[in-house]
Structures are given as structure tokens and as C-alpha cells.
Design a protein around this motif. Structure first.
Motif, PDB file in Angstrom:
ATOM      1  N   LYS A 289      42.821   6.018 -18.290  1.00  0.00           N
ATOM      2  CA  LYS A 289      43.010   4.627 -17.727  1.00  0.00           C
ATOM      3  C   LYS A 289      42.277   3.745 -18.461  1.00  0.00           C
ATOM      4  N   ILE A 290      40.869   4.105 -19.231  1.00  0.00           N
ATOM      5  CA  ILE A 290      40.337   2.970 -20.011  1.00  0.00           C
ATOM      6  C   ILE A 290      40.695   3.096 -21.438  1.00  0.00           C
ATOM      7  N   ALA A 291      41.323   4.105 -21.824  1.00  0.00           N
ATOM      8  CA  ALA A 291      41.843   4.379 -23.335  1.00  0.00           C
ATOM      9  C   ALA A 291      42.971   3.523 -23.455  1.00  0.00           C
ATOM     10  N   ASP A 292      43.691   2.800 -22.541  1.00  0.00           N
ATOM     11  CA  ASP A 292      45.067   2.342 -22.665  1.00  0.00           C
ATOM     12  C   ASP A 292      45.191   1.022 -23.122  1.00  0.00           C
ATOM     13  N   GLY A 293      43.975   0.658 -24.002  1.00  0.00           N
ATOM     14  CA  GLY A 293      44.035  -0.697 -24.455  1.00  0.00           C
ATOM     15  C   GLY A 293      43.616  -1.768 -23.719  1.00  0.00           C
ATOM     16  N   LEU A 387      31.637  11.334 -28.478  1.00  0.00           N
ATOM     17  CA  LEU A 387      32.553  10.547 -29.260  1.00  0.00           C
ATOM     18  C   LEU A 387      31.507   9.667 -30.105  1.00  0.00           C
ATOM     19  N   GLY A 388      30.347   9.163 -29.508  1.00  0.00           N
ATOM     20  CA  GLY A 388      29.377   8.389 -30.533  1.00  0.00           C
ATOM     21  C   GLY A 388      29.853   7.206 -30.669  1.00  0.00           C
ATOM     22  N   THR A 389      30.002   6.657 -31.780  1.00  0.00           N
ATOM     23  CA  THR A 389      30.294   5.300 -32.172  1.00  0.00           C
ATOM     24  C   THR A 389      31.830   5.218 -32.320  1.00  0.00           C
ATOM     25  N   GLY A 390      32.520   6.267 -31.918  1.00  0.00           N
ATOM     26  CA  GLY A 390      33.792   6.214 -32.073  1.00  0.00           C
ATOM     27  C   GLY A 390      34.560   5.299 -30.982  1.00  0.00           C
ATOM     28  N   PRO A 391      35.795   5.120 -31.097  1.00  0.00           N
ATOM     29  CA  PRO A 391      36.402   4.082 -30.291  1.00  0.00           C
ATOM     30  C   PRO A 391      36.876   4.617 -28.913  1.00  0.00           C
ATOM     31  N   ILE A 392      36.807   3.746 -28.053  1.00  0.00           N
ATOM     32  CA  ILE A 392      37.465   4.388 -26.622  1.00  0.00           C
ATOM     33  C   ILE A 392      38.653   5.083 -26.618  1.00  0.00           C
ATOM     34  N   ILE A 393      39.505   4.531 -27.450  1.00  0.00           N
ATOM     35  CA  ILE A 393      40.964   5.119 -27.471  1.00  0.00           C
ATOM     36  C   ILE A 393      41.140   6.656 -27.669  1.00  0.00           C
ATOM     37  N   ASP A 394      40.080   7.252 -28.295  1.00  0.00           N
ATOM     38  CA  ASP A 394      39.730   8.747 -28.516  1.00  0.00           C
ATOM     39  C   ASP A 394      39.339   9.547 -27.629  1.00  0.00           C
ATOM     40  N   LEU A 395      39.110   8.670 -26.302  1.00  0.00           N
ATOM     41  CA  LEU A 395      38.349   9.398 -25.135  1.00  0.00           C
ATOM     42  C   LEU A 395      39.159  10.730 -24.505  1.00  0.00           C
ATOM     43  N   PRO A 396      40.437  10.446 -24.269  1.00  0.00           N
ATOM     44  CA  PRO A 396      41.179  11.455 -23.655  1.00  0.00           C
ATOM     45  C   PRO A 396      40.900  12.832 -24.431  1.00  0.00           C
ATOM     46  N   ASP A 397      41.153  12.842 -25.765  1.00  0.00           N
ATOM     47  CA  ASP A 397      40.922  14.161 -26.695  1.00  0.00           C
ATOM     48  C   ASP A 397      39.545  14.604 -26.435  1.00  0.00           C
ATOM     49  N   ALA A 398      38.557  13.772 -26.523  1.00  0.00           N
ATOM     50  CA  ALA A 398      37.271  14.344 -26.227  1.00  0.00           C
ATOM     51  C   ALA A 398      37.034  14.756 -24.856  1.00  0.00           C
ATOM     52  N   ALA A 399      37.285  14.123 -23.851  1.00  0.00           N
ATOM     53  CA  ALA A 399      37.332  14.536 -22.517  1.00  0.00           C
ATOM     54  C   ALA A 399      37.928  16.186 -22.342  1.00  0.00           C
ATOM     55  N   THR A 402      35.471  18.448 -23.991  1.00  0.00           N
ATOM     56  CA  THR A 402      34.221  18.506 -23.314  1.00  0.00           C
ATOM     57  C   THR A 402      34.652  19.438 -21.819  1.00  0.00           C
ATOM     58  N   ILE A 403      35.812  19.255 -21.342  1.00  0.00           N
ATOM     59  CA  ILE A 403      36.153  20.309 -20.108  1.00  0.00           C
ATOM     60  C   ILE A 403      36.044  21.433 -20.611  1.00  0.00           C
ATOM     61  N   GLU A 404      36.925  21.874 -21.669  1.00  0.00           N
ATOM     62  CA  GLU A 404      36.897  23.097 -22.271  1.00  0.00           C
ATOM     63  C   GLU A 404      35.636  23.864 -22.529  1.00  0.00           C
ATOM     64  N   ALA A 405      34.895  23.146 -22.932  1.00  0.00           N
ATOM     65  CA  ALA A 405      33.494  23.659 -23.353  1.00  0.00           C
ATOM     66  C   ALA A 405      32.785  24.090 -22.153  1.00  0.00           C
ATOM     67  N   ARG A 406      32.743  23.236 -21.126  1.00  0.00           N
ATOM     68  CA  ARG A 406      31.992  23.465 -19.879  1.00  0.00           C
ATOM     69  C   ARG A 406      32.634  24.322 -18.991  1.00  0.00           C
ATOM     70  N   ARG A 407      33.984  24.780 -19.294  1.00  0.00           N
ATOM     71  CA  ARG A 407      34.695  25.915 -18.489  1.00  0.00           C
ATOM     72  C   ARG A 407      33.643  27.409 -18.890  1.00  0.00           C
TER      73      ARG A 407
END
Length: 478
Positions: A289-293, A387-399, A402-407
Motif C-alpha cells: 500500500k505505501i510503496a505504490d507511489g 532497507l535503511g536509506t533505501g526508497p520506500i518503493i523497495d519495501l515489498p521485496d524487503a518485507a 524479512t518474512i523468509e528470514a523470520r520463518r
């Protein structure tokens, strides 16, 4: 290598067969003990979840025979086969991993003589854990492996609750045993030997009637407590049922109504937290939702709204109320000089993921706030920080990373009650289990999974407008 106790069943004595293994009856120890006794053989151990892999790995490592076994999920080995032998199956990961397609591909690949020889050269025996959770295609894969490698499967028909895919349904235990004939049953309730032996014996005694779909008698010696709520959960009626020390779980009755889990947790926010689904669908919905521009101001509003779904007391904070009003009314944070406003301006200027993480952490740190969904909240914060200083648009891939690591992470110990469902908490153990409204439990399998999570105490909670339901025979609740 650590010395192990005598085996209830030596799994190498079974070349092709099934063992019925109730929850808490020593199944993991039987698997680990078999490997320890025959550590010169090469075992392939397969199960369904990363949590199951971790439990088996930890037990086998404690015994000191981890080199004798490769442990994986059935989906994991199917994916490796598809990647190792992609020719002729049309395997492609450009648009992500399709685990169902990987299982179909593995079934095809296993018919190749070269693949069969490679597996024969790698493993002497195969052990499959939690076989009651096998789907049709998984069963076909394992059945084919068993044609050329000795294979034993362990499972429990009273724990068959993971049936979500109408295109690939679960097999029945009778179907499993038609291919893997019954070769034994574990009969000793080890989990309760040092905590509550009468509870273990009662759980053992209810297996036969539950398996036949009949109600079970409640014991008369207080092993299972029945608590009739004096008022609704919304009015604090659950509080009186939550007694005792040690780890605890509160289970909603119907796993299909997952929206009830955070609702109950919010009522108990000071002492309880949600046991989140491992695939975190709400996190993925939010980051998409928040990465859609959308504008940074809209992202801030969405972030505040997200925190209100994880933490109580947010909207009572004056800085949050003022900031929200300014963003909605004026389209900017305003001129207030506080930390929250400063971070809001900083995020608008940088649109940095790390700044958004600091902003959210500040929102939830106000006096009177209580986080009841820490798993969901910290998964988002971990994603933003990664994601650090990266742009919000890259959040879905980062999420998704994260989910895969937390599994693969073990659950963190907590003094709070975990609130969840049978689907989320199967395989876990707690000192006490509180089951809300047992009349709404949809099946004997879900009931048995719920009850067998408890090491010491079970409490059945009856809301004011409900009753014990079809599964129990009892005198009037106390």
C-alpha cells in the motif's frame, strides 16, 4: 555422541510402513534415537515446516549425530530437485517461486533413472514426519521415493488440520496406510511425565472417542478446569480465567476466524500478544500500500494507522492526534516542535525507510501505549531498518526477505500469553492452555491439537451466551 534411552520403536526395522505418533508421545526422540543408534547410515528426514526442521535439527544435534541426517521440508527438497534438473519441466523462477509447481516437477523428475541413482547414492533411509499433513501430490512424491529407498512415515490422524488447498487436498490416514502399512503406535505420553502425568493419561484416553467423533468425559479431579465467564470478553470477562505461572497460550476456537485473535489480544494488551501467522499477510498488504507511489504525507498517515492495529493508546497521545489532524486537514505536519513532528518533516524530506522506522518507534513509545502485536510491528521495523536509506518503493521485496528470514527463527521466550489458533500454534508447547468457547471448535482434530499444547493445565472458557458444546460430557461448569 550422547547416550540415548532405549527406543520405543527402531524405525530402521520398518522398510516401508507407518507409525502413529500422537502429540507429546516421543516422536522426535524416536527419530533422533534411531539416527543415533544407526549413525553410520545416511538418513533423509522430511517434514512440512521450518519450525519442524528446527525442532528435529536441535534434538539430533543434542544427541551428536547431525552428520548422519539431512533434514528438510518436503517443499524444500521438491524445489531443489526442480532447480537441479530443470530440463524438460519448464522450470522458471523469474516471477517468483511456485511451490506447487515445484512439487509437480519433482514428481516428474523422480521417474528419471539418473535422479533415482543420485538419491540412492546419497541416502540409505527416508523418514517423513507429520505425515498426516501430506497433500495428494506430496504423498505421490513420497510413495515414489519409497519404491527405491526404505521409507517410514510418522503421523497422527488427530492432528490433520492443515487442509487449505482445494486443488491439492490432504490425504486421509487410511490412504497413507494403504501405501505405508501400519507398523506401530507410540503409546507413552512423555510430554507430561514430569509436569502432569494424569493430564497425559487423560489426553491419551480421549483419542479413541475423538477419533470416532464421540464426545469425551471431563475428568473429575481438576485436571481440566471449566470457567464460565461472568461477562463478555469485551467487558473483561476473560481476566478471571488467566491464572498460573509459566508459559501460556490462549486459543480462539475457530482458526478460520483469525480476525478474533488480535481482537482478544487487544483486550489483554498488558499481558498478552498475538502469535502471528508466519506469512504475515497484513505486513505485505501494508508495504504494498505505501510503496505504490503515494505522497510521503499519506505514508505517514498510513504508518500511524498501522500502529493503532498493533498497539493500544496511540490515539490518546496529544502529539499523534495533532499530527494526524494536520496531515489530514492541511496536508503537512504543522509547526509543532516535538520529536514526532521533527521526524515527520525529516521523512517528508528524505522518504527514507530508516527515518520511517524511527518515526513509528516514537509513535508507539508514548505513555500509556501497550503493544499487543509485537511480531507484526517488529517485522515491519526490521524490514524498514534492513532497507535503511533505501526508497520506500523497495519495501515489498524487503518485507518478503524479512518474512523468509523470520520463518527460520525460533520463537523468542516471553512471559506474556500467546494468543492464536490451532493452525498457528500446532507443534508448540505451553505450561497452560486456555481454550475460548469450545462449543465453536470445528472438529475433533482441532480440539485435540488445542488440548495437547498444554504441559500442565487446561482451562475451557465458556462465554455467557455459550456452553461446553458437542465435544464434552460434564457436570455443570464450576
Amino acid at each position: 555422541m550422547t547416550e540415548t534411552p532405549p527406543l520405543e520403536i527402531d524405525l530402521t526395522s520398518i522398510d516401508r510402513g507407518s507409525v502413529t505418533a500422537p502429540a507429546g508421545f516421543g516422536k522426535t526422540q524416536v527419530i533422533a534415537g534411531t539416527i543415533a543408534k544407526h549413525h553410520k547410515q545416511r538418513f533423509l528426514i522430511l517434514t512440512h515446516t521450518n519450525a519442524g526442521v528446527r525442532a528435529l535439527h536441535d534434538r539430533i544435534t543434542r544427541i551428536g549425530t547431525q552428520r548422519a541426517a539431512r533434514i528438510d521440508t518436503i517443499s524444500g527438497i521438491a524445489l531443489r530437485l526442480a532447480r537441479a534438473f530443470p530440463t524438460g519441466i519448464g522450470w522458471n523462477e523469474e516471477e517468483g517461486i511456485d511451490h506447487h509447481a515445484a512439487k509437480v516437477a519433482a514428481h516428474t523428475i523422480l521417474h528419471r533413472p539418473t535422479v533415482r541413482r543420485a538419491l540412492l547414492n546419497s541416502y540409505d533411509r527416508i523418514i517423513i514426519d507429520e505425515y498426516q499433513d501430506c497433500s495428494v501430490i506430496q504423498h505421490e512424491i513420497i510413495s515414489h521415493l519409497a519404491n527405491f529407498i526404505p521409507t517410514v512415515v510418522l503421523g497422527d490422524p488427530l492432528q490433520a488440520i492443515f487442509d487449505f488447498d482445494p486443488l491439492d487436498p490432504l490425504i486421509s490416514w487410511s490412504q497413507a496406510q494403504s501405501v505405508f502399512p501400519a507398523a506401530g503406535t507410540l503409546t507413552t505420553p512423555h510430554r507430561w511425565a514430569s509436569t502432569n502425568p494424569p493430564l497425559g493419561q487423560w489426553l491419551k484416553s480421549i483419542r479413541e472417542p475423538l477419533g470416532a467423533g464421540r464426545p469425551v468425559p471431563l475428568p473429575h479431579n481438576g485436571i481440566v478446569n471449566v470457567y464460565r465467564m461472568p461477562r463478555s470478553i469485551n467487558e473483561g470477562g476473560l481476566n478471571g480465567a488467566l491464572r498460573g505461572s509459566g508459559s501460556s497460550a490462549i486459543l480462539i476456537p475457530d482458526s478460520q476466524k483469525a480476525h478474533e485473535i488480535p481482537w482478544v489480544a487487544k483486550k489483554l494488551a498488558r499481558t498478552s500478544s498475538v502469535h502471528e501467522a508466519v506469512d504475515h499477510p497484513e505486513l505485505l498488504t501494508f508495504v504494498d500500500k505505501i510503496a505504490d507511489g503515494r505522497s510521503p504525507e499519506a505514508v505517514l498517515l498510513a504508518a500511524i494507522d498501522f500502529t493503532t492495529k498493533t498497539t493500544t493508546g496511540i490515539n490518546a497521545q496529544s502529539p499523534v492526534k495533532t499530527l494526524t489532524k494536520n496531515l489530514k486537514t492541511n496536508g503537512h505536519p504543522g509547526r509543532n516542535k516535538n520529536d514526532l513532528n521533527r521526524l515527520a518533516h525529516q521523512f517528508i524530506a528524505t522518504q527514507s525507510a530508516n527515518t520511517l522506522a524511527i518515526f513509528i518507534s516514537t509513535v508507539i513509545s508514548g505513555r500509556g501505549c501497550a503493544t499487543y502485536r509485537p511480531g507484526l510491528l517488529y517485522a515491519l521495523l526490521s524490514t524498514l531498518r534492513a532497507l535503511g536509506t533505501g526508497p520506500i518503493i523497495d519495501l515489498p521485496d524487503a518485507a518478503r526477505r524479512t518474512i523468509e528470514a523470520r520463518r527460520r527463527m525460533a520463537p523468542s521466550p516471553t512471559t506474556r500469553s500467546n494468543i492464536g489458533s490451532t493452525l498457528r500454534m500446532k507443534g508448540l508447547e505451553y505450561d497452560s492452555v486456555t481454550l475460548i468457547d469450545p462449543a465453536r471448535v470445528p472438529s475433533a482434530q482441532h480440539l485435540y491439537v488445542a488440548l495437547s499444547r498444554a504441559r500442565r493445565r487446561i482451562t475451557l472458557v465458556i462465554p455467557p451466551d455459550s456452553h461446553l458444546g458437542q465435544w464434552f460430557v460434564s457436570n455443570s461448569p464450576r
